[in-house]
Design a protein around this motif. Sequence first.
Motif, PDB file in Angstrom:
ATOM      1  N   CYS A  32       0.840  -1.200   0.000  1.00  0.00           N
ATOM      2  CA  CYS A  32       0.000   0.000   0.000  1.00  0.00           C
ATOM      3  C   CYS A  32       0.873   1.247   0.000  1.00  0.00           C
ATOM      4  O   CYS A  32       2.005   1.217   0.477  1.00  0.00           O
ATOM      5  CB  CYS A  32      -0.885   0.054   1.245  1.00  0.00           C
ATOM      6  N   TYR A  33       0.306   2.329  -0.507  1.00  0.00           N
ATOM      7  CA  TYR A  33       0.960   3.625  -0.337  1.00  0.00           C
ATOM      8  C   TYR A  33       0.789   4.049   1.110  1.00  0.00           C
ATOM      9  O   TYR A  33      -0.244   3.781   1.722  1.00  0.00           O
ATOM     10  CB  TYR A  33       0.339   4.680  -1.251  1.00  0.00           C
ATOM     11  N   GLU A  34       1.813   4.724   1.646  1.00  0.00           N
ATOM     12  CA  GLU A  34       1.719   5.221   3.014  1.00  0.00           C
ATOM     13  C   GLU A  34       2.314   6.627   3.083  1.00  0.00           C
ATOM     14  O   GLU A  34       3.502   6.827   2.859  1.00  0.00           O
ATOM     15  CB  GLU A  34       2.440   4.302   3.989  1.00  0.00           C
ATOM     16  N   CYS A  82       5.061   9.246  -1.682  1.00  0.00           N
ATOM     17  CA  CYS A  82       4.597   8.370  -0.595  1.00  0.00           C
ATOM     18  C   CYS A  82       5.514   7.154  -0.480  1.00  0.00           C
ATOM     19  O   CYS A  82       6.111   6.716  -1.462  1.00  0.00           O
ATOM     20  CB  CYS A  82       3.178   7.878  -0.869  1.00  0.00           C
ATOM     21  N   CYS A  93      -5.715  -1.942   2.059  1.00  0.00           N
ATOM     22  CA  CYS A  93      -5.176  -0.590   1.929  1.00  0.00           C
ATOM     23  C   CYS A  93      -6.312   0.374   2.241  1.00  0.00           C
ATOM     24  O   CYS A  93      -7.487   0.054   2.021  1.00  0.00           O
ATOM     25  CB  CYS A  93      -4.695  -0.324   0.506  1.00  0.00           C
ATOM     26  N   LYS A  95      -7.592   4.677   2.310  1.00  0.00           N
ATOM     27  CA  LYS A  95      -7.454   6.105   2.048  1.00  0.00           C
ATOM     28  C   LYS A  95      -8.472   6.777   2.976  1.00  0.00           C
ATOM     29  O   LYS A  95      -9.672   6.585   2.836  1.00  0.00           O
ATOM     30  CB  LYS A  95      -7.767   6.399   0.581  1.00  0.00           C
ATOM     31  N   TYR A 108      -2.937   7.854   3.727  1.00  0.00           N
ATOM     32  CA  TYR A 108      -2.841   6.647   2.903  1.00  0.00           C
ATOM     33  C   TYR A 108      -2.061   5.624   3.716  1.00  0.00           C
ATOM     34  O   TYR A 108      -0.947   5.909   4.153  1.00  0.00           O
ATOM     35  CB  TYR A 108      -2.072   6.929   1.613  1.00  0.00           C
ATOM     36  N   ASN A 143      -4.880   2.161  -2.895  1.00  0.00           N
ATOM     37  CA  ASN A 143      -5.362   3.291  -2.100  1.00  0.00           C
ATOM     38  C   ASN A 143      -4.992   4.648  -2.690  1.00  0.00           C
ATOM     39  O   ASN A 143      -5.198   5.665  -2.062  1.00  0.00           O
ATOM     40  CB  ASN A 143      -4.911   3.188  -0.641  1.00  0.00           C
ATOM     41  N   LYS A 144      -4.532   4.690  -3.913  1.00  0.00           N
ATOM     42  CA  LYS A 144      -4.280   5.976  -4.569  1.00  0.00           C
ATOM     43  C   LYS A 144      -5.499   6.443  -5.355  1.00  0.00           C
ATOM     44  O   LYS A 144      -5.607   7.600  -5.699  1.00  0.00           O
ATOM     45  CB  LYS A 144      -3.084   5.880  -5.507  1.00  0.00           C
TER      46      LYS A 144
END
Length: 173
Positions: A32-34, A82, A93, A95, A108, A143-144
């Motif tokens: 996941c993006y964080e 990210c 994930c 958002k 995120y 999650n973007k």
Amino acid sequence: MGVILKFCSYSKCLILLFLLLNLTVETFSLKCYECFWSQKSIDESEYESKFQNRKSLKYPMVEGPVISSDEPPSTPQEMKECNRKECPDSRWCMKWSYISKEPQNITYTCVGNPDLRRGCFKQEIPDKHLKLEACLCDQDFCNKESSLHSFSVLNSICIVVLSMFIYFLSFKT
């Protein structure tokens, strides 16, 4: 290996291999993006103190990076700011957005999801004139997206059911 080949025909072995491969792919860690995005500039030390406070309250917070800009990151180039986090303990994930007339800040990250619910869920916070939107998905870096759609679990179930159906049909012929 010869015993296995004698036990099942080519098509049956192919289906079994496909089923095993599908189950194996589902067990790898989700990515996941964080990061944390804010429409207004945030001091790193201010964010750090909020991070420690909210983390104890179980709010979704990330250690960073903190991104401040007029618009939330959405393109692949913007999302490079990210972190790309591997989430071995999580299959979701997220958002998490605070919205007034437009997004104020977005987190995120990856999270647990005991209810196994996917999609976007909104809640009004009338006294602060805010909406909270939490979007959950279960695919790498999903999650973007502005609206999150996830079908990998459903897709996998359909593939397994279809494969079993074909496998049992092959016994009758």
